[in-house]
Design a protein around this motif. Structure first.
Motif, PDB file in Angstrom:
ATOM      1  N   ASP A  87      -7.776   1.302   2.376  1.00  0.00           N
ATOM      2  CA  ASP A  87      -8.225  -0.045   2.053  1.00  0.00           C
ATOM      3  C   ASP A  87      -7.492  -1.011   2.985  1.00  0.00           C
ATOM      4  O   ASP A  87      -6.253  -1.057   3.000  1.00  0.00           O
ATOM      5  N   VAL A  89      -7.103  -4.306   3.070  1.00  0.00           N
ATOM      6  CA  VAL A  89      -6.258  -5.316   2.432  1.00  0.00           C
ATOM      7  C   VAL A  89      -4.958  -4.690   1.928  1.00  0.00           C
ATOM      8  O   VAL A  89      -3.868  -5.219   2.159  1.00  0.00           O
ATOM      9  N   LYS A  90      -5.049  -3.544   1.247  1.00  0.00           N
ATOM     10  CA  LYS A  90      -3.839  -2.881   0.749  1.00  0.00           C
ATOM     11  C   LYS A  90      -2.940  -2.463   1.908  1.00  0.00           C
ATOM     12  O   LYS A  90      -1.715  -2.553   1.821  1.00  0.00           O
ATOM     13  N   LEU A  92      -2.676  -3.978   4.824  1.00  0.00           N
ATOM     14  CA  LEU A  92      -2.017  -5.171   5.351  1.00  0.00           C
ATOM     15  C   LEU A  92      -0.928  -5.684   4.405  1.00  0.00           C
ATOM     16  O   LEU A  92       0.110  -6.173   4.856  1.00  0.00           O
ATOM     17  N   VAL A  93      -1.134  -5.546   3.099  1.00  0.00           N
ATOM     18  CA  VAL A  93      -0.101  -5.926   2.130  1.00  0.00           C
ATOM     19  C   VAL A  93       1.127  -5.022   2.315  1.00  0.00           C
ATOM     20  O   VAL A  93       2.269  -5.497   2.310  1.00  0.00           O
TER      21      VAL A  93
END
Length: 113
Positions: A87, A89-90, A92-93
């Motif tokens: 994922d 977004v995950k 990049l987090v």
């Protein structure tokens, strides 16, 4: 392996992302590096102290910024996450958490197409 020196992988392998819901990898650092290279990525081996001034979040598909020992920076190829079924977004987090946990720079540049 020298690859264990990768801040992100070391934090991941030792469970520092457990509370974020990221299961620990089922491969070692060398196997991970081989997978990155096979997908067209670049592994930057850093020697000496970290002197990064900026984090580059690269969203340009198929492009990897070349390391530059005279202008050190953290480089996150966000586009590559999907190549590995992650994922974005995950991913990049987790990258942001890595930089924070390692005491890295608070300045980011986003590279877009």
């Amino acid at each position: 392996s020298d690859m264990l020196g990768c801040g992100f992988f070391k934090l991941w392998l030792t469970g520092r992302f457990d509370d974020m819901g990221y299961p620990r990898p089922e491969f070692d650092a060398d196997q991970g590096a081989l997978a990155v290279r096979a997908a067209g990525g670049v592994i930057e081996m850093h020697h000496g102290s970290h002197e990064e001034k900026v984090v580059y979040i690269n969203l340009v598909s198929g492009m990897t910024l070349e390391p530059n020992e005279h202008d050190q920076r953290f480089i996150v190829d966000g586009w590559a996450a999907s190549k590995f079924g992650l994922d974005v977004v995950k991913f990049l987090v987790a990258a942001a958490a890595t930089v924070e946990m390692l005491g890295g720079p608070k300045k980011a540049k986003i590279v877009i197409p």
